[in-house]
Design a protein around this motif. Sequence first.
Motif, PDB file in Angstrom:
ATOM      1  N   TYR A 165       1.096  -1.344  -0.256  1.00  0.00           N
ATOM      2  CA  TYR A 165      -0.110   0.116   0.022  1.00  0.00           C
ATOM      3  C   TYR A 165       1.206   1.556  -0.272  1.00  0.00           C
ATOM      4  N   ARG A 166       2.274   1.121   0.185  1.00  0.00           N
ATOM      5  CA  ARG A 166       3.282   2.374   0.227  1.00  0.00           C
ATOM      6  C   ARG A 166       2.729   3.517   1.356  1.00  0.00           C
ATOM      7  N   PHE A 167       2.333   3.231   1.817  1.00  0.00           N
ATOM      8  CA  PHE A 167       2.199   3.754   3.217  1.00  0.00           C
ATOM      9  C   PHE A 167       2.672   4.593   3.511  1.00  0.00           C
ATOM     10  N   GLU A 168       4.075   5.183   3.419  1.00  0.00           N
ATOM     11  CA  GLU A 168       5.430   5.436   3.295  1.00  0.00           C
ATOM     12  C   GLU A 168       5.452   6.695   2.590  1.00  0.00           C
ATOM     13  N   LYS A 169       4.526   6.361   1.681  1.00  0.00           N
ATOM     14  CA  LYS A 169       4.533   7.667   0.884  1.00  0.00           C
ATOM     15  C   LYS A 169       3.596   8.829   1.463  1.00  0.00           C
ATOM     16  N   HIS A 170       2.800   8.061   1.438  1.00  0.00           N
ATOM     17  CA  HIS A 170       0.976   9.248   1.783  1.00  0.00           C
ATOM     18  C   HIS A 170       0.917   8.965   3.531  1.00  0.00           C
ATOM     19  N   LYS A 171       0.976   7.829   4.005  1.00  0.00           N
ATOM     20  CA  LYS A 171       0.942   7.942   5.171  1.00  0.00           C
ATOM     21  C   LYS A 171      -1.161   7.781   5.298  1.00  0.00           C
ATOM     22  N   GLY A 172      -1.632   7.223   4.092  1.00  0.00           N
ATOM     23  CA  GLY A 172      -2.839   6.633   4.634  1.00  0.00           C
ATOM     24  C   GLY A 172      -3.676   7.440   4.023  1.00  0.00           C
ATOM     25  N   TYR A 173      -2.835   9.171   4.127  1.00  0.00           N
ATOM     26  CA  TYR A 173      -4.582   9.874   3.154  1.00  0.00           C
ATOM     27  C   TYR A 173      -4.575   9.913   1.522  1.00  0.00           C
ATOM     28  N   PRO A 174      -5.334  10.472   1.425  1.00  0.00           N
ATOM     29  CA  PRO A 174      -6.390   9.731  -0.075  1.00  0.00           C
ATOM     30  C   PRO A 174      -6.231  10.890  -1.340  1.00  0.00           C
ATOM     31  N   THR A 175      -4.278  10.086  -1.477  1.00  0.00           N
ATOM     32  CA  THR A 175      -3.504  10.321  -2.933  1.00  0.00           C
ATOM     33  C   THR A 175      -4.097   9.420  -4.071  1.00  0.00           C
ATOM     34  N   LYS A 176      -3.674  10.049  -4.724  1.00  0.00           N
ATOM     35  CA  LYS A 176      -4.022   9.134  -5.830  1.00  0.00           C
ATOM     36  C   LYS A 176      -3.087   7.789  -6.281  1.00  0.00           C
ATOM     37  N   LEU A 177      -2.113   7.408  -5.101  1.00  0.00           N
ATOM     38  CA  LEU A 177      -1.247   6.739  -5.151  1.00  0.00           C
ATOM     39  C   LEU A 177      -2.192   5.230  -4.741  1.00  0.00           C
ATOM     40  N   HIS A 178      -2.168   6.502  -3.120  1.00  0.00           N
ATOM     41  CA  HIS A 178      -2.652   5.373  -2.404  1.00  0.00           C
ATOM     42  C   HIS A 178      -4.565   4.668  -2.978  1.00  0.00           C
ATOM     43  N   TYR A 179      -5.457   5.542  -3.646  1.00  0.00           N
ATOM     44  CA  TYR A 179      -5.850   4.943  -4.830  1.00  0.00           C
ATOM     45  C   TYR A 179      -6.184   3.798  -5.514  1.00  0.00           C
ATOM     46  N   GLU A 180      -5.061   4.161  -6.463  1.00  0.00           N
ATOM     47  CA  GLU A 180      -4.346   2.581  -7.250  1.00  0.00           C
ATOM     48  C   GLU A 180      -3.987   1.620  -6.399  1.00  0.00           C
ATOM     49  N   MET A 181      -3.310   1.933  -4.868  1.00  0.00           N
ATOM     50  CA  MET A 181      -2.630   1.131  -4.664  1.00  0.00           C
ATOM     51  C   MET A 181      -3.965  -0.120  -3.981  1.00  0.00           C
ATOM     52  N   VAL A 182      -5.085   0.739  -3.264  1.00  0.00           N
ATOM     53  CA  VAL A 182      -6.901   0.168  -3.412  1.00  0.00           C
ATOM     54  C   VAL A 182      -7.009  -0.489  -3.959  1.00  0.00           C
ATOM     55  N   GLU A 183      -7.335   0.112  -5.096  1.00  0.00           N
ATOM     56  CA  GLU A 183      -7.564  -0.652  -6.496  1.00  0.00           C
ATOM     57  C   GLU A 183      -6.614  -2.328  -6.933  1.00  0.00           C
ATOM     58  N   ALA A 184      -5.179  -1.982  -6.786  1.00  0.00           N
ATOM     59  CA  ALA A 184      -5.163  -3.035  -7.141  1.00  0.00           C
ATOM     60  C   ALA A 184      -4.598  -4.510  -6.275  1.00  0.00           C
ATOM     61  N   TYR A 185      -5.163  -3.277  -4.949  1.00  0.00           N
ATOM     62  CA  TYR A 185      -4.927  -4.830  -3.241  1.00  0.00           C
ATOM     63  C   TYR A 185      -6.274  -5.174  -3.022  1.00  0.00           C
ATOM     64  N   GLY A 186      -6.483  -3.816  -3.481  1.00  0.00           N
ATOM     65  CA  GLY A 186      -8.982  -4.367  -2.414  1.00  0.00           C
ATOM     66  C   GLY A 186      -8.136  -3.534  -0.874  1.00  0.00           C
ATOM     67  N   ILE A 187      -9.124  -3.622   0.095  1.00  0.00           N
ATOM     68  CA  ILE A 187      -9.258  -3.503   1.609  1.00  0.00           C
ATOM     69  C   ILE A 187      -8.946  -4.000   2.613  1.00  0.00           C
ATOM     70  N   SER A 188      -7.467  -3.467   2.976  1.00  0.00           N
ATOM     71  CA  SER A 188      -6.791  -4.060   3.869  1.00  0.00           C
ATOM     72  C   SER A 188      -7.280  -3.942   5.688  1.00  0.00           C
ATOM     73  N   ASP A 189      -7.070  -4.310   6.384  1.00  0.00           N
ATOM     74  CA  ASP A 189      -7.442  -4.411   7.703  1.00  0.00           C
ATOM     75  C   ASP A 189      -8.056  -3.587   8.387  1.00  0.00           C
ATOM     76  N   VAL A 190      -6.283  -2.552   8.027  1.00  0.00           N
ATOM     77  CA  VAL A 190      -6.247  -1.411   8.680  1.00  0.00           C
ATOM     78  C   VAL A 190      -6.375   0.000   8.302  1.00  0.00           C
ATOM     79  N   HIS A 191      -7.966  -0.168   7.142  1.00  0.00           N
ATOM     80  CA  HIS A 191      -8.610   0.745   6.020  1.00  0.00           C
ATOM     81  C   HIS A 191      -9.571   1.075   7.024  1.00  0.00           C
ATOM     82  N   ARG A 192      -9.719   2.115   7.320  1.00  0.00           N
ATOM     83  CA  ARG A 192     -11.399   2.926   7.208  1.00  0.00           C
ATOM     84  C   ARG A 192     -12.140   2.279   5.853  1.00  0.00           C
TER      85      ARG A 192
END
Length: 206
Positions: A165-192
């Motif tokens: 999920y590359r949390f080191e890059k976006h710290k969980g904020y709703p960035t383009k990269l974060h959405y791309e990672m969610v689209e690729a890997y789905g929702i994890s158990d640490v997502h809201r």
Amino acid sequence: MERDMWLYEREYLEKGCKLVCGVDEAGRGPLAGPVFAAAVILPQELQIDGLDDSKKLSEKKREALFDIICEKAIAFGIASSDEKEIDDINILNASLLAMKRAVSKLSVSPDVILVDGNKTFETDIHIKSLVKGDSLSANIAAASILAKVSRDRFMLKLAERYPEYRFEKHKGYPTKLHYEMVEAYGISDVHRKTFFKKYKGGILLR
């Protein structure tokens, strides 16, 4: 003109209050991870060079100020409310809960609590909300830095557990990269989960 970061504290100090506490949170907006909060009691009129709202500071400056605040504070407490609590009671209530927990971790009890924003939590201590308090109050600014740095450090640990999920890059904020990672890997158990509104192709999207 240089801002007087002790203006609001001084109102209470001049009335005989000894300990004024500032409280702030970090991480209301991200899609993943906890919301963090900190409570700080600084010595009266202490001037810390560069102290300001954490959002206005670079990561390097926040890290440096974190150590200074922890060293010089009379007391400080740091706490969080995780993504499961956020989903259960909503982000506002989770933020207030984290703030209350942070105050409970103080080694001394303050006479007054100044909280950033326009909401407060239940407490027997006199409490006052202060809109944009992280730019107006030394104690709230200090709390904002402790909360922000603590959360960023926590998200770096999550990045080790969930590298995809590359949390080191976006710290969980709703960035383009974060959405791309969610689209690729789905929702994890640490997502809201409540921060994502609908399904698309079997994947939750905001």
